[in-house]
Design an enzyme around this catalytic site. Structure first.
Site, PDB file in Angstrom:
ATOM      1  CE  LYS A 204      -3.032   3.059   0.445  1.00 18.20           C
ATOM      2  NZ  LYS A 204      -4.053   3.396  -0.508  1.00 18.20           N
ATOM      3  NE  ARG A 211      -1.502   9.193  -8.661  1.00 16.53           N
ATOM      4  CZ  ARG A 211      -1.733   9.208  -9.964  1.00 16.53           C
ATOM      5  NH1 ARG A 211      -1.133   8.328 -10.747  1.00 16.53           N
ATOM      6  NH2 ARG A 211      -2.560  10.076 -10.502  1.00 16.53           N
ATOM      7  CB  CYS A 258      -3.412   8.964   0.080  1.00 19.71           C
ATOM      8  SG  CYS A 258      -5.174   9.002   0.414  1.00 19.71           S
TER       9      CYS A 258
HETATM   10  N1  SAJ Z   1      -0.880  15.149  -8.746  1.00 19.25           N
HETATM   11  C1  SAJ Z   1       0.078  15.823  -9.487  1.00 19.25           C
HETATM   12  N2  SAJ Z   1       0.423  15.302 -10.706  1.00 19.25           N
HETATM   13  C2  SAJ Z   1      -0.154  14.186 -11.211  1.00 19.25           C
HETATM   14  C3  SAJ Z   1      -1.116  13.503 -10.443  1.00 19.25           C
HETATM   15  C4  SAJ Z   1      -1.453  14.011  -9.212  1.00 19.25           C
HETATM   16  O1  SAJ Z   1       0.624  16.854  -9.068  1.00 19.25           O
HETATM   17  O2  SAJ Z   1       0.185  13.801 -12.333  1.00 19.25           O
HETATM   18  C5  SAJ Z   1      -1.266  15.660  -7.424  1.00 19.25           C
HETATM   19  C6  SAJ Z   1      -2.764  15.957  -7.318  1.00 19.25           C
HETATM   20  O3  SAJ Z   1      -3.039  17.259  -7.761  1.00 19.25           O
HETATM   21  C7  SAJ Z   1      -3.017  15.770  -5.840  1.00 19.25           C
HETATM   22  C8  SAJ Z   1      -2.046  14.673  -5.438  1.00 19.25           C
HETATM   23  O4  SAJ Z   1      -1.077  14.622  -6.466  1.00 19.25           O
HETATM   24  O5  SAJ Z   1      -2.727  16.940  -5.107  1.00 19.25           O
HETATM   25  C9  SAJ Z   1      -2.657  13.301  -5.237  1.00 19.25           C
HETATM   26  O6  SAJ Z   1      -3.641  13.043  -6.220  1.00 19.25           O
HETATM   27  P1  SAJ Z   1      -3.827  11.604  -6.898  1.00 19.25           P
HETATM   28  O7  SAJ Z   1      -4.960  11.696  -7.824  1.00 19.25           O
HETATM   29  O8  SAJ Z   1      -2.540  11.147  -7.471  1.00 19.25           O
HETATM   30  O9  SAJ Z   1      -4.107  10.620  -5.678  1.00 19.25           O
HETATM   31  P2  SAJ Z   1      -5.137  10.578  -4.431  1.00 19.25           P
HETATM   32  O10 SAJ Z   1      -4.388  11.054  -3.218  1.00 19.25           O
HETATM   33  O11 SAJ Z   1      -6.413  11.259  -4.733  1.00 19.25           O
HETATM   34  O12 SAJ Z   1      -5.377   9.000  -4.319  1.00 19.25           O
HETATM   35  C10 SAJ Z   1      -4.259   8.131  -4.145  1.00 19.25           C
HETATM   36  C11 SAJ Z   1      -4.384   6.947  -5.128  1.00 19.25           C
HETATM   37  N3  SAJ Z   1      -3.132   6.198  -5.173  1.00 19.25           N
HETATM   38  C12 SAJ Z   1      -2.557   5.825  -6.332  1.00 19.25           C
HETATM   39  O13 SAJ Z   1      -2.985   6.140  -7.419  1.00 19.25           O
HETATM   40  C13 SAJ Z   1      -1.325   4.993  -6.229  1.00 19.25           C
HETATM   41  C14 SAJ Z   1      -5.530   6.040  -4.698  1.00 19.25           C
HETATM   42  O14 SAJ Z   1      -5.598   4.893  -5.533  1.00 19.25           O
HETATM   43  C15 SAJ Z   1      -5.342   5.622  -3.234  1.00 19.25           C
HETATM   44  O15 SAJ Z   1      -6.388   4.764  -2.784  1.00 19.25           O
HETATM   45  C16 SAJ Z   1      -5.349   6.880  -2.391  1.00 19.25           C
HETATM   46  O16 SAJ Z   1      -4.213   7.673  -2.799  1.00 19.25           O
HETATM   47  C17 SAJ Z   1      -5.255   6.475  -0.927  1.00 19.25           C
HETATM   48  O17 SAJ Z   1      -6.270   6.594  -0.223  1.00 19.25           O
HETATM   49  O18 SAJ Z   1      -4.206   5.981  -0.501  1.00 19.25           O
END
Ligand code: SAJ
Length: 415
Positions: A204, A211, A258
């Site tokens: 996890k 990411r 997360c």
């Molecule tokens: N972000 C960027 N660039 C990107 C993608 C995201 O700057 O290319 C930023 C977003 O704006 C945001 C943050 O990262 O501020 C996180 O956003 P996200 O969409 O990547 O993730 P979360 O936090 O909404 O959800 C994540 C997910 N994890 C993965 O994709 C590995 C989700 O599947 C998990 O269940 C969740 O964390 C969790 O609860 O752990």
């Protein structure tokens, strides 16, 4: 196993409770917050998430999901409470410990206890398992069953992903893992893999850290591209046409409950110093400062500058401002003496002041696009240009089309 008690009626516990209640179990949802318990008990949701209302109302009206502050005897106990990070960057396990304390007098022979909360490796065994073993004198793995089942759902798509994503379930032993798998099988259409407690805890954390590291890489590339005066967005687009490259997008920082937190849990108890993981965390944490400094440069010669910020949720199309880098940017800009107006139609639970679209844009000197909500597409660039005093857009998400912005007479800045 017929009855399930789920502790924590938040973003994960509540949807999970609804799905289990709609798929054959009698579910009791527990929360320590009076407001949440009262709302849910009268059929009202406190979380905005597509399709959640439908599954909640079904479970609620059919009497399969009840909500209370008090734990009752059940066959299965699931802990889905927050694990924030403390000031020293270590996991705050107080909610997990609190939840384990709440169930310890109820767990009896052959019950199954599952931890869902994202936690440092060892937490299920050494914290949850230990508390129950000490109190009940029952042994994990033989007298009662113990498992870790991390959630993997994306806010904004929680219900869809809860059903369709694969799961990795860790068990104290094979029997514990198989029993936990059976509970989730009731509604999960994806594959469910079983492994050990610590492996699933680590998996996890590794997913979210992957990411975070990838985004930090994109953010570093963005800074380097700026020196070369080339577009990071073109670089990411073209590089990702390679079949084995998938660079994420740079941005104004990483927020949410997360990805901005979990990488710390991987490194908190290790001997190795100077990790890539920590470096990446720091790169992503520095983004709000990089952005506010750039804005200060753009507005250098303007008297009493006013900024309209579009979107303060941590990402697009969600209402959640937890760990949102926008809050740091607002703080930084205010410290620099800027007047900041916030327009975010998705956010409902922000403690500060939100402004209307008109109040935000009127006489503004710069529009900062932070969260790229779909609804912003409906706001015409001509209207934006008409209302602003100085016409500048700073786009942190590659949301606007540069030609269209410039055609409307607005100066366009982008990461
Ligand atoms: N972000 C960027 N660039 C990107 C993608 C995201 O700057 O290319 C930023 C977003 O704006 C945001 C943050 O990262 O501020 C996180 O956003 P996200 O969409 O990547 O993730 P979360 O936090 O909404 O959800 C994540 C997910 N994890 C993965 O994709 C590995 C989700 O599947 C998990 O269940 C969740 O964390 C969790 O609860 O752990």
């Amino acid at each position: 196993m017929k009855t399930i008690c789920i502790l924590g009626m938040g973003y994960i516990g509540l949807p999970t409770a609804c799905m289990m209640a709609n798929n054959g179990y009698e579910v009791l949802g527990i929360d320590i917050n009076d407001g949440i318990v009262n709302n849910l008990s009268s059929g009202k949701l406190h979380i905005e998430e597509p399709d959640l209302e439908e599954v909640f109302l079904k479970a609620f009206k059919e009497g399969k999901l009840k909500v209370s502050k008090k734990v009752e005897k059940s066959d299965v106990y699931i802990i889905a409470v927050p694990t924030p990070v403390k000031e020293d960057d270590k996991a705050d396990l107080s909610y997990v410990i609190g939840a384990a304390e709440m169930i310890k007098d109820f767990v009896s022979k052959d019950n199954l206890v599952i931890l869902e909360s994202t936690s440092p490796p060892g937490t299920t065994r050494n914290v949850v398992g230990s508390i129950i073993e000490k109190n009940t004198k029952l042994a994990a793995g033989t007298d009662f069953h113990l498992a870790f089942c991390p959630e993997r759902v994306l806010p904004g798509k929680i219900i869809y992903e809860l059903v369709n994503n694969d799961r990795v379930v860790g068990g104290f032993n094979e029997k514990s893992a198989e029993l936990a798998k059976e509970v989730y099988r009731s509604f999960v259409k994806g594959s469910i893999y079983t492994t050990t407690l610590e492996t699933s805890e680590f998996v996890k954390l590794a997913e979210n850290t992957y990411r975070d590291v990838n985004i930090a890489f994109a953010n570093e590339l963005a800074d380097i591209c700026e020196e070369y005066k080339i577009s990071i967005w073109d670089v990411v687009k073209f590089a990702n046409m390679h079949p084995r490259v998938n660079i994420l997008n740079p941005g104004p920082g990483v927020g949410g409950h997360c990805i901005a937190i979990d990488p710390w849990f991987i490194i908190e108890n290790i001997r190795k110093k100077d990790t890539l993981i920590e470096k990446c965390r720091r790169i992503n944490n520095s983004r709000p400062f990089v952005i506010s400094n750039k804005i200060a440069e753009i507005l250098n010669n303007i008297k009493n500058p006013k900024i309209a910020i579009f979107g303060i949720a941590y990402k697009e199309n969600v209402g959640d401002t937890r760990e949102s880098p926008a809050l740091v940017i607002i703080d930084e800009l205010s410290k620099k003496g800027f007047e900041v107006f916030i327009y975010d139609p998705c956010v409902t639970n922000y403690k500060g002041k939100l402004n209307s679209l008109d109040d935000s844009l009127n006489d503004a000197d710069l529009l900062l696009l932070f969260a790229a909500h779909d609804t912003f597409k409906g706001i015409s660039l001509d209207l934006i240009a008409q209302k602003m005093r100085n016409k500048n857009i700073f786009d942190t998400r590659n949301f606007y089309n540069q030609d269209e912005v410039e055609k409307a007479g607005i100066k366009y800045y982008r990461i």
